[in-house]
Design a protein around this motif. Structure first.
Motif, PDB file in Angstrom:
ATOM      1  N   TYR A  15       0.807  -1.234   0.000  1.00  0.00           N
ATOM      2  CA  TYR A  15       0.000   0.000   0.000  1.00  0.00           C
ATOM      3  C   TYR A  15       0.835   1.277   0.000  1.00  0.00           C
ATOM      4  O   TYR A  15       0.340   2.343  -0.358  1.00  0.00           O
ATOM      5  CB  TYR A  15      -0.949   0.002   1.205  1.00  0.00           C
ATOM      6  CG  TYR A  15      -0.241   0.106   2.528  1.00  0.00           C
ATOM      7  CD1 TYR A  15       0.179  -1.033   3.206  1.00  0.00           C
ATOM      8  CD2 TYR A  15       0.035   1.338   3.097  1.00  0.00           C
ATOM      9  CE1 TYR A  15       0.858  -0.945   4.400  1.00  0.00           C
ATOM     10  CE2 TYR A  15       0.716   1.432   4.296  1.00  0.00           C
ATOM     11  CZ  TYR A  15       1.124   0.292   4.940  1.00  0.00           C
ATOM     12  OH  TYR A  15       1.812   0.386   6.123  1.00  0.00           O
ATOM     13  N   SER A  16       2.099   1.193   0.416  1.00  0.00           N
ATOM     14  CA  SER A  16       2.877   2.433   0.550  1.00  0.00           C
ATOM     15  C   SER A  16       3.725   2.749  -0.690  1.00  0.00           C
ATOM     16  O   SER A  16       4.284   3.833  -0.786  1.00  0.00           O
ATOM     17  CB  SER A  16       3.788   2.349   1.775  1.00  0.00           C
ATOM     18  OG  SER A  16       4.715   1.307   1.600  1.00  0.00           O
ATOM     19  N   VAL A  17       3.789   1.807  -1.643  1.00  0.00           N
ATOM     20  CA  VAL A  17       4.686   2.043  -2.789  1.00  0.00           C
ATOM     21  C   VAL A  17       4.102   3.089  -3.743  1.00  0.00           C
ATOM     22  O   VAL A  17       2.889   3.277  -3.813  1.00  0.00           O
ATOM     23  CB  VAL A  17       4.959   0.748  -3.619  1.00  0.00           C
ATOM     24  CG1 VAL A  17       5.696  -0.277  -2.803  1.00  0.00           C
ATOM     25  CG2 VAL A  17       3.690   0.204  -4.217  1.00  0.00           C
ATOM     26  N   GLU A  18       5.000   3.750  -4.445  1.00  0.00           N
ATOM     27  CA  GLU A  18       4.567   4.639  -5.529  1.00  0.00           C
ATOM     28  C   GLU A  18       4.387   3.767  -6.758  1.00  0.00           C
ATOM     29  O   GLU A  18       5.289   3.011  -7.104  1.00  0.00           O
ATOM     30  CB  GLU A  18       5.619   5.710  -5.790  1.00  0.00           C
ATOM     31  CG  GLU A  18       5.548   6.847  -4.808  1.00  0.00           C
ATOM     32  CD  GLU A  18       6.209   8.101  -5.341  1.00  0.00           C
ATOM     33  OE1 GLU A  18       5.713   8.655  -6.335  1.00  0.00           O
ATOM     34  OE2 GLU A  18       7.226   8.495  -4.771  1.00  0.00           O
ATOM     35  N   HIS A  21       2.501   5.648 -11.969  1.00  0.00           N
ATOM     36  CA  HIS A  21       1.582   6.272 -12.945  1.00  0.00           C
ATOM     37  C   HIS A  21       1.761   7.790 -13.015  1.00  0.00           C
ATOM     38  O   HIS A  21       1.651   8.387 -14.078  1.00  0.00           O
ATOM     39  CB  HIS A  21       0.134   5.957 -12.571  1.00  0.00           C
ATOM     40  CG  HIS A  21      -0.204   4.505 -12.669  1.00  0.00           C
ATOM     41  ND1 HIS A  21      -0.018   3.629 -11.630  1.00  0.00           N
ATOM     42  CD2 HIS A  21      -0.685   3.766 -13.692  1.00  0.00           C
ATOM     43  CE1 HIS A  21      -0.392   2.419 -11.996  1.00  0.00           C
ATOM     44  NE2 HIS A  21      -0.798   2.472 -13.249  1.00  0.00           N
ATOM     45  N   ARG A  22       2.023   8.379 -11.843  1.00  0.00           N
ATOM     46  CA  ARG A  22       2.179   9.835 -11.784  1.00  0.00           C
ATOM     47  C   ARG A  22       3.365  10.274 -12.640  1.00  0.00           C
ATOM     48  O   ARG A  22       3.265  11.181 -13.449  1.00  0.00           O
ATOM     49  CB  ARG A  22       2.418  10.229 -10.325  1.00  0.00           C
ATOM     50  CG  ARG A  22       1.714  11.477  -9.872  1.00  0.00           C
ATOM     51  CD  ARG A  22       1.618  11.499  -8.355  1.00  0.00           C
ATOM     52  NE  ARG A  22       2.915  11.579  -7.727  1.00  0.00           N
ATOM     53  CZ  ARG A  22       3.432  12.696  -7.191  1.00  0.00           C
ATOM     54  NH1 ARG A  22       2.751  13.801  -7.248  1.00  0.00           N
ATOM     55  NH2 ARG A  22       4.594  12.688  -6.601  1.00  0.00           N
ATOM     56  N   GLY A  87      -3.796   5.455 -12.586  1.00  0.00           N
ATOM     57  CA  GLY A  87      -3.091   5.518 -11.300  1.00  0.00           C
ATOM     58  C   GLY A  87      -4.050   5.814 -10.149  1.00  0.00           C
ATOM     59  O   GLY A  87      -3.931   5.237  -9.066  1.00  0.00           O
ATOM     60  N   ARG A  91      -4.864   3.432  -6.938  1.00  0.00           N
ATOM     61  CA  ARG A  91      -4.770   3.971  -5.579  1.00  0.00           C
ATOM     62  C   ARG A  91      -6.083   3.781  -4.820  1.00  0.00           C
ATOM     63  O   ARG A  91      -6.089   3.549  -3.615  1.00  0.00           O
ATOM     64  CB  ARG A  91      -4.435   5.465  -5.638  1.00  0.00           C
ATOM     65  CG  ARG A  91      -2.986   5.743  -5.722  1.00  0.00           C
ATOM     66  CD  ARG A  91      -2.313   5.565  -4.368  1.00  0.00           C
ATOM     67  NE  ARG A  91      -0.962   5.080  -4.540  1.00  0.00           N
ATOM     68  CZ  ARG A  91      -0.303   4.318  -3.693  1.00  0.00           C
ATOM     69  NH1 ARG A  91      -0.852   3.913  -2.574  1.00  0.00           N
ATOM     70  NH2 ARG A  91       0.912   3.920  -3.925  1.00  0.00           N
ATOM     71  N   ILE A  94      -6.130   0.325  -3.513  1.00  0.00           N
ATOM     72  CA  ILE A  94      -5.186   0.179  -2.397  1.00  0.00           C
ATOM     73  C   ILE A  94      -5.797   0.830  -1.143  1.00  0.00           C
ATOM     74  O   ILE A  94      -5.694   0.301  -0.031  1.00  0.00           O
ATOM     75  CB  ILE A  94      -3.822   0.831  -2.756  1.00  0.00           C
ATOM     76  CG1 ILE A  94      -3.159   0.044  -3.897  1.00  0.00           C
ATOM     77  CG2 ILE A  94      -2.904   0.874  -1.543  1.00  0.00           C
ATOM     78  CD1 ILE A  94      -1.901   0.692  -4.468  1.00  0.00           C
ATOM     79  N   ARG A  95      -6.471   1.958  -1.348  1.00  0.00           N
ATOM     80  CA  ARG A  95      -7.131   2.660  -0.233  1.00  0.00           C
ATOM     81  C   ARG A  95      -8.216   1.784   0.392  1.00  0.00           C
ATOM     82  O   ARG A  95      -8.390   1.764   1.609  1.00  0.00           O
ATOM     83  CB  ARG A  95      -7.738   3.972  -0.781  1.00  0.00           C
ATOM     84  CG  ARG A  95      -8.578   4.764   0.192  1.00  0.00           C
ATOM     85  CD  ARG A  95      -9.019   6.066  -0.484  1.00  0.00           C
ATOM     86  NE  ARG A  95      -9.933   6.841   0.327  1.00  0.00           N
ATOM     87  CZ  ARG A  95     -11.248   6.840   0.168  1.00  0.00           C
ATOM     88  NH1 ARG A  95     -11.808   6.097  -0.761  1.00  0.00           N
ATOM     89  NH2 ARG A  95     -12.009   7.599   0.931  1.00  0.00           N
ATOM     90  N   SER A  98      -6.633  -0.513   2.777  1.00  0.00           N
ATOM     91  CA  SER A  98      -6.177   0.218   3.968  1.00  0.00           C
ATOM     92  C   SER A  98      -7.347   0.552   4.885  1.00  0.00           C
ATOM     93  O   SER A  98      -7.262   0.383   6.099  1.00  0.00           O
ATOM     94  CB  SER A  98      -5.468   1.517   3.563  1.00  0.00           C
ATOM     95  OG  SER A  98      -4.210   1.230   3.035  1.00  0.00           O
TER      96      SER A  98
END
Lengths: 315, 205
Positions: A15-18, A21-22, A87, A91, A94-95, A98
């Motif tokens: 969950y913490s990785v970049e 996509h940005r 992206g 996210r 992933i959220r 979390s």
């Protein structure tokens, strides 16, 4: 295909990785901006040729090449936006994980109160209460499947138009040049329409992710699943998107049709309104995108309110 | 063990923060911008049809003049539609800021709110720049249209102006789209922060 595209937006990553996509999206955007600067330079050069005797053909060539590059820069910028939207989708999922993990710890451990299923009114609009997470809506299924093919078709059409623009530039003032001009404009704006439709489908997929993800979290915690019903902004978004895409398909057909004209005056007459017509199509697609974003904001407002309720009451 | 949120630039408060000024503007102004964009597109299309009639009648001066008014209306629509998209993105960022803060407050934790990232600042700056260029081009088309109609500008000069203004319009649209890309990239950053922060709060509990 839906399963493949679902895997793209729900990768199994920490969950913490970049996710990258940005950076990729912004990189594509910067390349497009560089092409835009070349187009601006061509425009200034073309303006300096106006009225110079003997430079009419060069002027036509520069304008044709600038048109092709401009539309290419535009489609690259829209592709950058599409990559960033993918992206955001990644996210969002992933959220969901979390929030699911954390709410289980954060919520008070109380008995789940009895609840009635069915429609309810909330301060954010009509919602439904169910025991299970709601199934994916048909429009969401379509969006989750179609954003990929639309993006590919759009980029291919625009690049095909770019190649045809070089034929246009090489035949300015001839009937071949007129035909190539019509094909370039028709193809490139069809491509622009497809890419904007892809962006619209990605936004609908984000709405789908928020709806499904929200349901998934509530169901996993054994709570009544509250889901916002489709707001009017979302319905209007679908209508505008369809109208815009239809116009882009029709303008493409009409540009092919005008290549059959032998009369240059008739060709010029049709071209005079086809330009604004194809822009109207893009405008409607973009207007639909405003409504999709406004709907996302509303869905988020509803979700945060629900998360707070769960944290405070456990229900 | 969670990845601590210290890699993000945040501000800490006891209560959830309100939306900042651009986010409040986004919340209020996206709908008027949407309505004005539709008016611009409709106006541009109507003027294009009138222009086609002038071409059919062989009135070149009127047709060229109407062409400029039509482009002005259509690109007023584009200016408003891109502004509306930018405001809607700002509104989404506002929902994350306020909702994320209120969730932390409800959980009894100190509220850590992201400071405005560089991408968000660039988003606002580029959007303003694009809007000014496009506004200038729209006004330029109206002025050129009036001058053509008054026959104080030759058709050759009008063509030259048309190319300059088209160059400005193209650049403005590209800047708008890049600004929107930056705004959306900020959303990715914010969601990543929030995914980490909510796990951090759960671990602290």
């Amino acid at each position: 295909m839906t399963a493949t595209l679902d895997r793209i937006v729900r990768p199994e990553v920490n969950y913490s990785v970049e996710t990258g996509h940005r950076k990729i999206g912004l990189g594509i955007g910067l390349v497009a901006l560089m092409i835009a600067m070349v187009v601006a330079g061509l425009g200034i050069y073309a303006a300096s040729l106006v009225g110079s005797a003997g430079d009419e053909e060069t002027l036509g060539q520069v304008l044709a090449v600038a048109f092709g590059f401009n539309t290419t820069a535009l489609v690259l910028l829209k592709t950058a936006i599409a990559v960033i939207l993918v992206g955001i989708l990644v996210r969002i999922w992933i959220r969901v994980e979390s929030v699911k993990t954390s709410l289980d710890v954060l919520k008070p451990h109380v008995e789940v109160a009895d609840f009635k299923t069915g429609d309810v009114e909330t301060e954010f609009g009509a919602a439904t209460v169910s025991a299970k997470a709601p199934a994916r809506l048909p429009i969401h299924k379509m969006a989750n499947t179609m954003w990929g093919p639309m993006l590919v078709m759009g980029v291919v059409s625009v690049f095909a138009g770019l190649f045809v623009s070089w034929i246009w530039a090489g035949n300015v003032g001839t009937s071949t040049g007129l035909d190539a001009a019509a094909w370039t404009q028709g193809l490139q704006f069809l491509g622009e329409g497809f890419v904007l439709a892809s962006i619209s489908f990605l936004l609908a997929s984000i709405l789908s992710g928020l709806r499904e993800g929200g349901g998934e979290v509530q169901e996993a915690l054994g709570l009544p699943v509250k889901t916002l019903k489709m707001p009017n902004t979302a319905k209007a978004f679908v209508v505008l998107m369809m109208m815009g895409l239809m116009i882009e398909i029709v303008q493409f057909g009409l540009y092919i049709y005008i290549t059959t004209f032998n009369d240059v005056a008739r060709y010029a007459l049709w071209s005079s309104w086809l330009g604004p017509f194809r822009e109207l199509g893009l405008g409607l697609l973009l207007a639909g995108i405003i409504l999709a974003l406004a709907t996302i904001a509303k869905a988020l407002e509803f979700q945060f309110s629900r998360i707070r309720d769960i944290v405070v009451t456990g229900n | 063990m969670t990845t601590a949120t210290y890699e993000f630039n945040t501000q800490t408060s006891a209560k959830a923060l309100d939306a900042n000024v651009p986010q409040k503007a986004g919340r209020t102004l996206w709908a008027p911008a949407f309505a004005m964009s539709l008016m611009g597109f409709a106006g541009g299309m109507i003027l294009a049809i009138v222009k086609a009639t002038a071409i059919a009648d062989g009135d070149a001066v009127l047709a060229t003049s109407l062409d400029n008014y039509g482009i002005a209306a259509m690109f007023f629509g584009f200016m408003m539609v891109f502004t509306g998209i930018s405001f809607a993105i700002a509104r989404i960022l506002g929902e994350f800021r306020v909702g994320g803060g209120q969730t932390q407050e409800a959980a009894g934790s100190e509220v850590k709110t992201l400071k405005m990232p560089a991408t968000a600042k660039a988003f606002i700056g580029l959007m303003a720049m694009a809007m000014m260029i496009l506004m200038g081009a729209v006004i330029g088309h109206v002025v050129v249209g009036i001058q053509i109609n008054a026959e104080t500008l030759s058709l050759v000069n009008a063509e030259q102006w048309d190319i300059w203004l088209e160059t400005a319009r193209r650049l403005a649209v590209q800047l708008y789209l890049f600004a929107i890309t930056l705004g959306l990239a900020t959303i990715i950053y914010v969601i990543r922060y929030q995914s980490i922060r909510i796990r951090e709060i759960a671990e602290e509990t």
